[in-house]
Enzyme design. Structure first.
Site, PDB file in Angstrom:
ATOM      1  N   ARG A  35       0.829  -1.208   0.000  1.00 19.47           N
ATOM      2  CA  ARG A  35       0.000   0.000   0.000  1.00 19.47           C
ATOM      3  C   ARG A  35       0.870   1.269   0.000  1.00 19.47           C
ATOM      4  O   ARG A  35       0.523   2.269  -0.634  1.00 19.47           O
ATOM      5  CB  ARG A  35      -0.948  -0.018   1.211  1.00 19.47           C
ATOM      6  N   HIS A  39       0.472   4.139  -2.747  1.00 23.55           N
ATOM      7  CA  HIS A  39       0.128   5.530  -2.408  1.00 23.55           C
ATOM      8  C   HIS A  39       1.252   6.503  -2.733  1.00 23.55           C
ATOM      9  O   HIS A  39       1.003   7.680  -2.978  1.00 23.55           O
ATOM     10  CB  HIS A  39      -0.277   5.642  -0.937  1.00 23.55           C
ATOM     11  N   TRP A 179     -10.427  -8.824   2.818  1.00 27.02           N
ATOM     12  CA  TRP A 179     -11.138  -9.219   1.601  1.00 27.02           C
ATOM     13  C   TRP A 179     -11.162 -10.730   1.409  1.00 27.02           C
ATOM     14  O   TRP A 179     -12.105 -11.268   0.860  1.00 27.02           O
ATOM     15  CB  TRP A 179     -10.482  -8.570   0.382  1.00 27.02           C
TER      16      TRP A 179
HETATM   17 ZN1  ZEM Z   1      -6.286  -0.235  -1.493  1.00 28.38          ZN
HETATM   18  N1  ZEM Z   1      -7.247   0.199   0.222  1.00 28.38           N
HETATM   19  N2  ZEM Z   1      -7.537   0.965  -2.537  1.00 28.38           N
HETATM   20  N3  ZEM Z   1      -5.201  -0.561  -3.179  1.00 28.38           N
HETATM   21  N4  ZEM Z   1      -4.984  -1.360  -0.446  1.00 28.38           N
HETATM   22  C1  ZEM Z   1      -6.966  -0.313   1.466  1.00 28.38           C
HETATM   23  C2  ZEM Z   1      -6.000  -1.258   1.773  1.00 28.38           C
HETATM   24  C3  ZEM Z   1      -5.099  -1.747   0.876  1.00 28.38           C
HETATM   25  C4  ZEM Z   1      -8.642   1.619  -2.037  1.00 28.38           C
HETATM   26  C5  ZEM Z   1      -8.928   1.833  -0.673  1.00 28.38           C
HETATM   27  O1  ZEM Z   1      -9.806   2.786  -0.349  1.00 28.38           O
HETATM   28  C6  ZEM Z   1      -8.306   1.073   0.347  1.00 28.38           C
HETATM   29  C7  ZEM Z   1      -5.474  -0.075  -4.426  1.00 28.38           C
HETATM   30  C8  ZEM Z   1      -6.617   0.580  -4.796  1.00 28.38           C
HETATM   31  C9  ZEM Z   1      -7.571   1.046  -3.904  1.00 28.38           C
HETATM   32  C10 ZEM Z   1      -3.913  -2.033  -0.964  1.00 28.38           C
HETATM   33  C11 ZEM Z   1      -3.390  -1.919  -2.248  1.00 28.38           C
HETATM   34  C12 ZEM Z   1      -3.993  -1.208  -3.264  1.00 28.38           C
HETATM   35  C13 ZEM Z   1      -7.849   0.250   2.421  1.00 28.38           C
HETATM   36  C14 ZEM Z   1      -7.810  -0.038   3.906  1.00 28.38           C
HETATM   37  C15 ZEM Z   1      -8.692   1.099   1.740  1.00 28.38           C
HETATM   38  C16 ZEM Z   1      -9.815   1.898   2.377  1.00 28.38           C
HETATM   39  C17 ZEM Z   1      -6.806   0.903   4.585  1.00 28.38           C
HETATM   40  C18 ZEM Z   1      -6.731   0.660   6.068  1.00 28.38           C
HETATM   41  O2  ZEM Z   1      -7.748   0.858   6.740  1.00 28.38           O
HETATM   42  O3  ZEM Z   1      -5.659   0.275   6.544  1.00 28.38           O
HETATM   43  C19 ZEM Z   1      -9.427   2.126  -3.145  1.00 28.38           C
HETATM   44  C20 ZEM Z   1     -10.712   2.905  -3.067  1.00 28.38           C
HETATM   45  C21 ZEM Z   1      -8.782   1.755  -4.284  1.00 28.38           C
HETATM   46  C22 ZEM Z   1      -9.282   2.015  -5.657  1.00 28.38           C
HETATM   47  C23 ZEM Z   1      -9.298   1.052  -6.573  1.00 28.38           C
HETATM   48  C24 ZEM Z   1      -4.390  -0.370  -5.318  1.00 28.38           C
HETATM   49  C25 ZEM Z   1      -4.314   0.088  -6.769  1.00 28.38           C
HETATM   50  C26 ZEM Z   1      -3.461  -1.075  -4.584  1.00 28.38           C
HETATM   51  C27 ZEM Z   1      -2.142  -1.620  -5.002  1.00 28.38           C
HETATM   52  C28 ZEM Z   1      -1.853  -1.917  -6.270  1.00 28.38           C
HETATM   53  C29 ZEM Z   1      -3.366  -2.902   0.049  1.00 28.38           C
HETATM   54  C30 ZEM Z   1      -2.213  -3.877  -0.144  1.00 28.38           C
HETATM   55  C31 ZEM Z   1      -4.111  -2.717   1.206  1.00 28.38           C
HETATM   56  C32 ZEM Z   1      -3.952  -3.407   2.552  1.00 28.38           C
HETATM   57  C33 ZEM Z   1      -3.093  -2.558   3.463  1.00 28.38           C
HETATM   58  C34 ZEM Z   1      -2.901  -3.144   4.825  1.00 28.38           C
HETATM   59  O4  ZEM Z   1      -2.443  -2.386   5.678  1.00 28.38           O
HETATM   60  O5  ZEM Z   1      -3.169  -4.321   5.052  1.00 28.38           O
END
Ligand code: ZEM
Length: 287
Positions: A35, A39, A179
């Site tokens: 993540r 970001h 998920w």
């Molecule tokens: Zn995420 N993501 N993401 N994401 N994401 C979360 C967690 C993780 C969206 C999003 O709002 C959120 C992509 C795209 C998008 C990862 C990777 C990628 C979380 C939870 C949210 C709310 C955060 C938390 O509470 O800690 C939205 C709206 C997306 C639009 C499509 C893309 C692109 C990613 C990588 C290629 C990953 C690995 C996580 C898990 C993080 C963790 O701490 O476990």
């Protein structure tokens, strides 16, 4: 025991060593590192050529304090010992490299990665907040955000497959849960569950709405963000959800390409792979 300048292989090995974190989340730093990489890069705006992984702007309050980046300090702290041991590597390189190393180590594909990003931040090019996606929204919002970076519908779906990994934390994003059953194993399970399970809207105690599936036999609850479910409600998106759900190899191939593109946004290179962005002369390995 400092590493040799430019020895990215040594850095990779040290990232691998820190992934196992028994006290943290599901026992791995991997998901939050992925993540962080995403970001760091996902602020890119193709039209103004601002944002992107170059510069590692998240070290500073303007970007790091964006509520969308809540929780990513954990990822940066995990990487600090690697930076101390290999001080020549830039944060911008370290964060993107950690993402690809984590994906590979969690059973995902090997994503091509090139170094050379700078830690130089041009204040006039700071990305404004609000460039990262909001999980509470729908398909139009996903297109608005990802088209801005230069991605198409197929790439949006492939990138979303990263939600095979990790979890939501109510104290970070307001959403809660994971998920898939095994959130530290990279696979296409996210797409399969998205199609095969019944997802019901649930309002959490904090008022945030998400989708959940509760399995009575195992007592486990899995979740999807509204933006995840939006992928199944859109004609163009669902084609790719179906493809990646039935064909893991197709997903891995697509994800490899799109993640490599993500971490190169805003970076220009010559034929030898050297970065040619003018900012880099100011930063490079020295910042
Ligand atoms: Zn995420 N993501 N993401 N994401 N994401 C979360 C967690 C993780 C969206 C999003 O709002 C959120 C992509 C795209 C998008 C990862 C990777 C990628 C979380 C939870 C949210 C709310 C955060 C938390 O509470 O800690 C939205 C709206 C997306 C639009 C499509 C893309 C692109 C990613 C990588 C290629 C990953 C690995 C996580 C898990 C993080 C963790 O701490 O476990």
């Amino acid at each position: 025991m400092g590493g040799k300048t430019g020895d990215f292989e040594a850095v990779r090995q040290d990232i691998i060593k820190l992934l196992h974190q028994p006290e943290y989340d599901d026992g791995s730093a991997g998901p939050v590192l992925v993540r962080l990489a995403w970001h760091s890069a996902g602020t890119y705006d193709a039209e103004t050529d601002t944002g992107g992984s170059n510069g590692a702007g998240m070290r500073y309050e303007a970007e790091g304090g964006d509520p969308a980046n809540a929780g990513l300090q954990h990822a940066r702290v995990f990487l600090e010992p690697v930076k101390s041991k290999h001080p020549w590597i830039t944060y911008a390189d370290l964060w993107t490299l950690a993402g690809v190393v984590a994906i590979k180590e969690m059973g995902g594909p090997e994503i091509p990665w090139l170094g050379g990003r700078t830690d130089y931040v041009d204040d006039s090019k700071l990305p404004p907040r609000g460039r990262l996606p909001d999980g509470a929204k729908g398909a139009d919002h996903l297109r608005w955000i990802f088209y801005r970076m230069g991605f198409n519908d197929q790439e949006i779906v492939a990138l979303s497959g990263a939600h095979n990994l990790g979890r939501c934390h109510s104290d970070r994003s307001g959403f809660e849960g994971q998920w898939v059953n095994n959130p530290t194993r990279f696979s296409n399970q996210y797409f399969r569950l998205m199609l095969s399970m019944q997802w019901k809207k649930k309002t959490l105690k904090n008022g945030v709405e998400q989708f959940v599936n509760y399995d009575e036999d195992s007592g486990t609850e899995l979740m999807m963000l509204p933006t995840d479910i939006a992928l199944t409600q859109d004609k163009a998106f669902i084609k790719y959800v179906e493809l990646y759900a039935r064909d893991k190899e197709a997903f891995f191939a697509a994800f490899t390409k799109v993640f490599a593109k993500l971490i190169e946004l805003g970076i220009t290179r010559d034929a030898d792979g050297n970065i040619t962005n003018s900012d880099n002369e100011l930063g490079g390995y020295h910042a």
